[in-house]
Design a protein around this motif. Sequence first.
Motif, PDB file in Angstrom:
ATOM      1  N   HIS A 124       3.139  -1.612   4.301  1.00 48.26           N
ATOM      2  CA  HIS A 124       2.219  -0.199   4.345  1.00 48.26           C
ATOM      3  C   HIS A 124       3.265   0.820   4.183  1.00 48.26           C
ATOM      4  O   HIS A 124       4.000   1.082   5.241  1.00 48.26           O
ATOM      5  CB  HIS A 124       1.444  -0.138   5.742  1.00 48.26           C
ATOM      6  N   SER A 151       0.917  -1.000  -0.109  1.00 43.83           N
ATOM      7  CA  SER A 151      -0.135  -0.006  -0.069  1.00 43.83           C
ATOM      8  C   SER A 151       1.028   1.341  -0.017  1.00 43.83           C
ATOM      9  O   SER A 151       1.741   1.377   0.803  1.00 43.83           O
ATOM     10  CB  SER A 151      -0.910  -0.039   1.384  1.00 43.83           C
ATOM     11  N   ASP A 161       3.608   4.933   4.346  1.00 41.07           N
ATOM     12  CA  ASP A 161       2.887   6.158   4.616  1.00 41.07           C
ATOM     13  C   ASP A 161       3.660   7.249   5.311  1.00 41.07           C
ATOM     14  O   ASP A 161       4.696   6.685   5.887  1.00 41.07           O
ATOM     15  CB  ASP A 161       1.768   5.643   5.480  1.00 41.07           C
ATOM     16  N   VAL A 163      -0.338  -4.683   9.804  1.00 38.64           N
ATOM     17  CA  VAL A 163       0.634  -5.045   8.598  1.00 38.64           C
ATOM     18  C   VAL A 163       1.873  -6.084   8.775  1.00 38.64           C
ATOM     19  O   VAL A 163       2.112  -5.873   9.926  1.00 38.64           O
ATOM     20  CB  VAL A 163       0.993  -3.697   7.855  1.00 38.64           C
TER      21      VAL A 163
END
Lengths: 176, 563
Positions: free
Chosen positions: B298, B274, B300, B312
């Motif tokens: 992930h 992601s 971010d 995650v």
Amino acid sequence: MKHTVVALMEDKPGVLNRVSGLFRRRNYNIESLSVGHSETPGISRMTVVVEGDERVVDQVIHQLEKLINVTQVFNVTHQPTVIRELALIKVKATAGTRTEIMELANVFRARIVDVSATSLTVEITGPEEKVNSLIGLLRPYGIEELARTGRVAMVRGGNGHSDEPDDAPQATSESK
Amino acid sequence: MRLTGAQMVWESLVREGVDTVFGISGGAVIHLYHALPEYPIHHVLMRHEQAAAHAADGYARATGKVGVCLATSGPGATNLVTGLATAYMDSSPVVAITGQVATPFIGTDAFQEVDITGITLPITKHNYLVTDIRELPVVIKQAFHIARTGRPGPVLIDIAKDVQAAQGEYQYPDEVHLPGHRVPRNDISSPVQQAARMLNEARRPLLIAGHGVILAGAEHALVQLVEKANVPVVTTLLGIGAIPETHPLCLGMAGMHGEAYTNLAMSEADLIVSLGCRFDDRLTGPVSQFGRQARIIHVDIDSAEINKNVVVDLALVGDLKDVLPALIPLVEERNRDEWLARIGEWREDSAKRDILGRESDDLVPQYVIRQLWYATQGNVVVVSDVGQNQMWEAQYFIHHRRRALISSGGLGTMGFALPAAIGVQFGLPHEQVWVTAGDGGFQMNIQELATVVQEKLPIKIAILNNGYLGMVRQWQQLFFEGRYSGTPLLGPDFAQVAAAYGIPGLTVREKSEVEPAIARAVHSDGPFLIDFRIVQEENVYPMVAPGAPIHTMIRRPEASEQG
């Protein structure tokens, strides 16, 4: 599990409101919250006790870190820490029970800070378990008022708190 | 230099590069408006403060620069709330300036007094109440810095009226000192190596591109990564445009109204990476079932997003602008023919069910959107509203450009599109800007047609008019016994309303009229409105039922099954 989180924040109007608003909005389960001055002028120190698993406390820490007025956040749960709470307990006392209560207080190294014809006020400092024990013992006499500060915590040893802010979040492997 | 507080505000805005602000005047900002003509800033008079916030948001999303809106105290400030919450949910850099009653009156329930910093606490990245003119320059400097750095977001500055009127020595700070404002600068080399290793090992990897890719300006790096690793990518609604939808490895939007093959790819993947997406429930479905077969990485910029919704396996906190270029040299070119072939089969199956393949003279919204794409070849900026229209736009307009779809994702704010488009058009004066909206949402900020005219903006408007609050009606039809409670909606004759504002318009009732009507709008110099009277009970398909796993889609009924 209970976690102890220490946060340093700017001592400005509304900062406590930001913190408590964050806890409310994110639905975090906060057991106690205590705040006061730190060693640095203009910086307050807050100790929060959070109920939840590691994931919850990680969230609390990272959300706190996002607040602009919060300068540093530490999770001290897994470190050797001095933990203290202060409680004032006003307990009913008669001529018959007064000595008993004073002896109980003595055992806990608590102090009698006020005496009246019908009550005693006991001040105790210590870890929560100690405070809880004394309260439990005093309850049968009739507790008229109780004020607890909530937990304050400080990591043992070293030279002041670490300059490193809390690490980036760790993924919880194999935990899905 | 000695300036009034009001002058300090404008002087600081000029220094921040602001040339346009969206607002409405009032008693508590009258000093600000008095000083405004002395500065090279264009003020756009909106017809509602909510629209001012959306316009600033639209401007920010279209340009990547900070959008600025302005409102008076009390009701002016509270009207900003929906717009600020919209910008907050979608990480849009906005600075909102509000007037506050004079300092001696604060806390007395004075006329038009409201605690707007208290109200906006949970919907701004940060906010300020300024009661001392000496703080004003520093606060403005900080506000812009906070709004645009890290994960962007709205910042509100509430300025007491007497501070605006007071005089003080003005010196704009060169830099900000904000120890509590963290922008991740940690060493990412170790998690990047780990991510590359996981990606190289994966047999069925999938990327999810979220809004963060666009906010970071990492679109080119994403395409490079995708092509080198030969890995398919799905987008979130706000991630649309992070990679051209014409790219063979782009599977389009995933989630509740994602195509079946897109969601199947997400649930069959063995690795999900992601990128700048926060695992919204409309994307994931029940998180317990999300990515059941996958390890999850992930990436971010906001550490608080890690493990918030989806737990995650690897967290990578950093700016995608740094992370992706670091990742590209470490990923290996792999043959993923088997995985891509499987997705290809699902894709063909979806194509067979596409409503556009059916012979029909019905005026369906999907056709309208696709015709809009044909007519413009996607070379316009679309600002979509919220509801069925938003999903049809996302499904049937093929976005190959970055920042060319502006929409309210997280908050889902009906009424967003028209005022946001005003901001978009100011940010991108040479682009053709299209509003696509439903008849419900359009009526929520219809007053902004006046702003369009006053500012001579050539905004084109397509209303997909079905006489319902359509998305809710669809839920009622599918999950609430077909009881259309509170959803049938009477609208005006939109073309006539447009005419009353001085905007040419058309009403389209037949499929054959769609193409010429769009052509007319596309080639008109000024604003244009088309009211498409679409099939009333058309649904958005596929649809994942609320609470159902993301791969269990309600598909469009076969042609023979449809009544």
